[in-house]
Design a protein around this motif. Sequence first.
Motif, PDB file in Angstrom:
ATOM      1  N   MET A 193     -30.119  92.441  70.761  1.00  0.00           N
ATOM      2  CA  MET A 193     -29.977  91.050  70.327  1.00  0.00           C
ATOM      3  C   MET A 193     -29.035  90.298  71.260  1.00  0.00           C
ATOM      4  N   ARG A 194     -27.976  90.942  71.655  1.00  0.00           N
ATOM      5  CA  ARG A 194     -27.015  90.313  72.584  1.00  0.00           C
ATOM      6  C   ARG A 194     -27.683  90.066  73.939  1.00  0.00           C
TER       7      ARG A 194
ATOM      8  N   ASN B 130     -30.835  89.619  74.472  1.00  0.00           N
ATOM      9  CA  ASN B 130     -31.774  88.512  74.301  1.00  0.00           C
ATOM     10  C   ASN B 130     -31.061  87.165  74.313  1.00  0.00           C
ATOM     11  N   GLY B 131     -29.870  87.110  73.743  1.00  0.00           N
ATOM     12  CA  GLY B 131     -29.083  85.877  73.767  1.00  0.00           C
ATOM     13  C   GLY B 131     -28.689  85.493  75.188  1.00  0.00           C
ATOM     14  N   ILE B 132     -28.302  86.479  75.972  1.00  0.00           N
ATOM     15  CA  ILE B 132     -27.935  86.231  77.368  1.00  0.00           C
ATOM     16  C   ILE B 132     -29.155  85.758  78.149  1.00  0.00           C
TER      17      ILE B 132
ATOM     18  N   GLU C  49     -31.766  84.226  76.961  1.00  0.00           N
ATOM     19  CA  GLU C  49     -32.094  82.865  76.512  1.00  0.00           C
ATOM     20  C   GLU C  49     -31.214  81.833  77.209  1.00  0.00           C
ATOM     21  N   LYS C  50     -29.927  82.127  77.321  1.00  0.00           N
ATOM     22  CA  LYS C  50     -29.012  81.219  78.017  1.00  0.00           C
ATOM     23  C   LYS C  50     -29.406  81.104  79.486  1.00  0.00           C
TER      24      LYS C  50
ATOM     25  N   GLU D  91     -32.428  78.815  79.914  1.00  0.00           N
ATOM     26  CA  GLU D  91     -32.066  77.400  79.825  1.00  0.00           C
ATOM     27  C   GLU D  91     -31.446  76.910  81.127  1.00  0.00           C
TER      28      GLU D  91
ATOM     29  N   ARG E 239     -32.116  92.313  81.678  1.00  0.00           N
ATOM     30  CA  ARG E 239     -32.246  92.863  80.323  1.00  0.00           C
ATOM     31  C   ARG E 239     -32.150  94.392  80.362  1.00  0.00           C
TER      32      ARG E 239
END
Length: 56
Positions: free
Chosen positions: A4-5, A7-9, A11-12, A15, A49
């Motif tokens: 999950m972490r 995936n957050g990285i 996603e950032k 962007e 990832r």
Amino acid sequence: MVEMRANGIIEKMREEVFWEIEKMGIGYFEKVGGGKVVGGIRNDREGIRDLYVRVV
């Protein structure tokens, strides 16, 4: 939790890459080719990832 972490990285990162690509002129994509740009981004994203999941 680690995935999950990661995936957050990712996603950032998506962007940030999106906004940088928005700044580029169309001439860059005509010269390099859109597929090459997308392929490079995808490979980098997957590499980050994998590295994050394996190391952490």
